[in-house]
Design an enzyme around this catalytic site. Sequence first.
Site, PDB file in Angstrom:
ATOM      1  N   CYS A  27      42.053  40.392  63.180  1.00 50.28           N
ATOM      2  CA  CYS A  27      40.618  40.123  63.338  1.00 50.28           C
ATOM      3  C   CYS A  27      40.008  39.692  62.010  1.00 50.28           C
ATOM      4  O   CYS A  27      39.249  38.709  61.943  1.00 50.28           O
ATOM      5  CB  CYS A  27      39.892  41.364  63.846  1.00 50.28           C
ATOM      6  SG  CYS A  27      40.448  41.937  65.465  1.00 50.28           S
ATOM      7  N   ASP A  87      38.682  46.896  19.997  1.00 48.71           N
ATOM      8  CA  ASP A  87      37.706  46.559  18.973  1.00 48.71           C
ATOM      9  C   ASP A  87      37.440  47.853  18.200  1.00 48.71           C
ATOM     10  O   ASP A  87      37.686  48.947  18.723  1.00 48.71           O
ATOM     11  CB  ASP A  87      36.427  46.041  19.625  1.00 48.71           C
ATOM     12  CG  ASP A  87      35.305  45.859  18.623  1.00 48.71           C
ATOM     13  OD1 ASP A  87      35.543  45.229  17.581  1.00 48.71           O
ATOM     14  OD2 ASP A  87      34.194  46.367  18.877  1.00 48.71           O
TER      15      ASP A  87
END
Length: 729
Positions: free
Chosen positions: A19, A420
């Site tokens: 479906c 970082d």
Amino acid sequence: MPMSNTLELPITGMTCASCAGRVERALSKVAGVKTVSVNLASERAHVESSGPIDPAVLIAAVTRAGYGASLLEDTRANADNQQQRLTRERWALLLAIALALPLVLPMLLAPFGVHWMLPAWVQFALATPVQFILGARFYIAAWKAVRAGAGNMDLLVALGTSAGYGLSLYQWANTAPGSMPHLYFEASAVVIALVLLGKYLESRAKRQTASAIRALEALRPERAIQLIDGQERDVAISALRLNDLVVVKPGERFPVDGEVIDGQSHADEALISGESLPVPKQPGDKVTGGAINGEGRLLVKTRALGAETVLARIIRLVEDAQAGKAPIQKLVDKVSQVFVPTVLVIAVFTLAGWLLAGAPLETALINAVAVLVIACPCALGLATPTAIMAGTGVAARYGILIKDAEALERAHEVTAIVFDKTGTLTSGTPRIAHLSAVDGNEDVLLQLAGALQQGSEHPLAKAVLDACTARELNIEAVAASQALPGRGIAGTVQGRDLALGNRRLLEESGLTMGTLAQSAQAWEAEGRTLSWLIERGAQPSVLGLLAFGDTLKPGALEAVQQLTARHISSHLLTGDNRGSARVVAEALGISDVHAEVLPADKAATIVELKKTGVVAMVGDGINDAPALAAADIGIAMGGGTDVAMHAAGITLMRGDPRLIPAALEISRKTYAKIRQNLFWAFVYNLIGIPLAAFGFLNPVLAGAAMALSSVSVVSNALLLKTWKPKDID
């Protein structure tokens, strides 16, 4: 009707993976549609188009495919509709069981030597309402599928139970009066009851997988207390505008994102950021809509409303992730497209094979019915989306927002993490890292420096004052305070003419580093910022040296250690000088350091690292955005810029580095659930279909196995809700 390039449509009538695939294909054919993703578990379609598109056109396409669609206007109303549907399903299930139980009772009593059978007309009376009233949903959905030129689960159920029901009518009509025919009314009725049971349990479990979204939506207050001309008025949230003043009383939820104007309190932000401890709030602090105010009355100025609030953005991120498809789902979609037609062919061959082997029509038909019933592909369609919904939901509870399903699936493959430095592993605010007094009295050195820095807003001044507070030092008054542009600050403290500043100030005063030269050189090599405290006057002298640097975030060391324990290498990528980068790397045990890297070159470094494995980048600033986008997985730290969060696939709502290994862990757990679910979904069919075809499963057992497959897959996914990040409160 509003038009948009991105649209979310609730879909009704879907029962299996076939479906969902058919709805996707129908929407993809609409002119202007770029991508479509239909989620069977959440029953929604996510549509992206190249330009504005009329939702009515999309809804019409879904309707032609045999399903229903509507606009997602009110999520709470949609949740209410789901609850009402669940209630209807429960009543239908109870009625089906009540009617089917008398039919199956003789079968249950037979092993105990009780041989009893209901009259044929009673069996007919009990089975007929189950078949055509309670089972009408299967006929309707099957007809829509056939009309659209496709097959689905409902077609299999309708064909299988109709065959059993029709065979019973045939046997009844052709049995001599006074004889008891061999009927299969109980098989058809029980199969429908079992399918309804499976659908009900499945619906209830799917509501639990979406509980994270409902919990977030429940945080939205509907009303607020607005302060107008000194008067408090109860108003709807929709009536508020930016810069309006809102009163938040103790124990209430903040109705908006805003800034505290007056009052002091604490805020419980656990459900939004995952932060377990109350956060202090005072004038100037930001507050988030949905958080709970603590003990104090606060006056808040509205800074964001509606879709722009933090809570609304969180909900959108989680919804987008749950609506998306993991790469592994593409395999399932391909299988589901051919699954139902293949099962129909197997059923026909089963019927023909038994007839050719000399079996009576009754036996051949019952075995073919068993094939149709056990092959319902519900579990296959639910295997991936239910795990993704549960995984993203529990991650959001702890402040880990996973933006897309691909990030969730790939994160467990990460072999290297690139960090970082500033704002990610370090706090981003300077602190006193070292200090040295010529006379050895560090407290006096701090007191004098703190006196000079009173009233200054400079970050280094705040670091000095924080250090004085930490040591509980009394700060003397300063007189004749003056800024020395480009050098530092000067003033009179306790009658002494003092100055605090950089090396230029030292040199202009005609002074040398003296005994502090070795410490100064070592601290400069670490990338520290140095400030010299000198006494001016007839005989200038150096009193001491302060070295400022960024401090590690709590949890940074634990995060790197957890990654190392999982054989994930850690790298440091920063634009800062090599000295400060080396200090942080050594403190955390990171051996691979890339320092003094320009923002434009960060992405290139990531691309180079990707040649050796799957790379995740962790950052928080605008300059990190290219690297976050270049990495296989981008992870943005909470409190960072919006640009970084948009570029990342995963956002951590609070800046706790320990959430990084936690995000990889929930990815690993979720992917494991997806694989487990797909394994069981395939195993049920690979084992069940041959057993049914060779006559080892009757339709009742086949129906029970089919229902169990769906329920087990969803229940397995729900086990993810018990997950909790390691060592995080």
